[in-house]
Write a protein that holds these residues in place. Structure first.
Motif, short mmCIF file in Angstrom:
data_model
loop_
_atom_site.label_atom_id
_atom_site.label_comp_id
_atom_site.label_asym_id
_atom_site.label_seq_id
_atom_site.Cartn_x
_atom_site.Cartn_y
_atom_site.Cartn_z
N UNK A 1 -4.77 5.91 -10.04
CA UNK A 1 -3.52 5.91 -10.80
C UNK A 1 -3.66 6.78 -12.03
N UNK A 2 -2.51 7.16 -12.54
CA UNK A 2 -2.45 7.92 -13.79
C UNK A 2 -1.53 7.16 -14.74
N UNK B 1 -6.62 8.66 -16.36
CA UNK B 1 -6.58 8.78 -14.91
C UNK B 1 -7.73 7.97 -14.33
N UNK B 2 -7.42 7.19 -13.30
CA UNK B 2 -8.40 6.33 -12.64
C UNK B 2 -8.44 6.73 -11.16
N UNK B 3 -9.65 6.98 -10.65
CA UNK B 3 -9.83 7.33 -9.24
C UNK B 3 -10.88 6.39 -8.65
N UNK B 4 -10.52 5.71 -7.60
CA UNK B 4 -11.45 4.78 -6.96
C UNK B 4 -11.89 3.67 -7.90
N UNK B 5 -11.04 3.32 -8.84
CA UNK B 5 -11.36 2.26 -9.78
C UNK B 5 -12.17 2.71 -10.98
N UNK B 6 -12.55 3.97 -11.04
CA UNK B 6 -13.34 4.51 -12.14
C UNK B 6 -12.49 5.46 -12.98
N UNK B 7 -12.55 5.29 -14.30
CA UNK B 7 -11.84 6.20 -15.19
C UNK B 7 -12.51 7.57 -15.14
N UNK B 8 -11.70 8.61 -14.83
CA UNK B 8 -12.23 9.97 -14.76
C UNK B 8 -11.67 10.86 -15.87
N UNK B 9 -10.65 10.36 -16.60
CA UNK B 9 -10.07 11.14 -17.68
C UNK B 9 -9.44 10.20 -18.70
N UNK B 10 -9.73 10.45 -19.96
CA UNK B 10 -9.06 9.77 -21.07
C UNK B 10 -8.69 10.84 -22.09
N UNK C 1 -5.14 2.24 1.04
CA UNK C 1 -4.74 3.01 -0.13
C UNK C 1 -3.24 2.84 -0.35
N UNK C 2 -2.77 3.33 -1.47
CA UNK C 2 -1.34 3.33 -1.74
C UNK C 2 -0.82 2.03 -2.32
N UNK C 3 -1.72 1.15 -2.72
CA UNK C 3 -1.32 -0.13 -3.30
C UNK C 3 -2.23 -0.50 -4.45
N UNK C 4 -1.68 -1.21 -5.40
CA UNK C 4 -2.51 -1.78 -6.46
C UNK C 4 -2.67 -3.26 -6.14
N UNK C 5 -3.81 -3.59 -5.59
CA UNK C 5 -4.10 -4.98 -5.26
C UNK C 5 -5.61 -5.20 -5.32
N UNK D 1 -0.11 5.65 3.93
CA UNK D 1 -1.33 4.87 4.10
C UNK D 1 -1.21 3.94 5.31
N UNK D 2 -0.03 3.35 5.50
CA UNK D 2 0.16 2.46 6.64
C UNK D 2 0.03 3.22 7.97
N UNK D 3 0.58 4.43 8.02
CA UNK D 3 0.57 5.22 9.26
C UNK D 3 -0.85 5.56 9.69
N UNK D 4 -1.70 5.91 8.72
CA UNK D 4 -3.08 6.29 9.06
C UNK D 4 -4.06 5.14 8.87
N UNK D 5 -3.53 3.95 8.62
CA UNK D 5 -4.34 2.73 8.46
C UNK D 5 -5.39 2.88 7.37
N UNK D 6 -4.99 3.47 6.25
CA UNK D 6 -5.89 3.65 5.11
C UNK D 6 -5.68 2.52 4.11
#
Length: 67
Positions: A19-20, A56-65, A8-12, A1-6
């Motif tokens: 996350x899963x 599973x959470x994608x983009x802050x939204x739960x997509x699977x329980x 992402x890759x952190x929980x903050x 994420x740092x290399x491509x300046x995205x």
């Protein structure tokens, strides 16, 4: 994420949450019927395993329980 300046890759706060949550104590048997794939054949059919995704959470939204 740092290399491509995205952002992402952190929980903050303010970052997209991908996350899963895995329950390492859950034991279950894989079956072809339990797979989400369109293909209903697997070399793992009938295999007992430990650990299972329960949410599973994608983009802050739960997509699977796990139900």
């Amino acid at each position: 994420a740092d290399i491509i300046h995205a952002n992402a890759g952190r929980l903050k706060k303010g970052a997209p949450a991908d996350l899963a949550l895995i329950d390492l104590d859950t034991e279950w048997t894989i079956t072809n019927e339990s797979l989400s794939s369109k293909s209903k054949n697997s070399p793992f059919d009938g295999v007992k395993t430990a650990g299972r995704a329960i949410r599973t959470v994608v983009g802050g939204e739960t997509v699977y329980i796990l139900k």
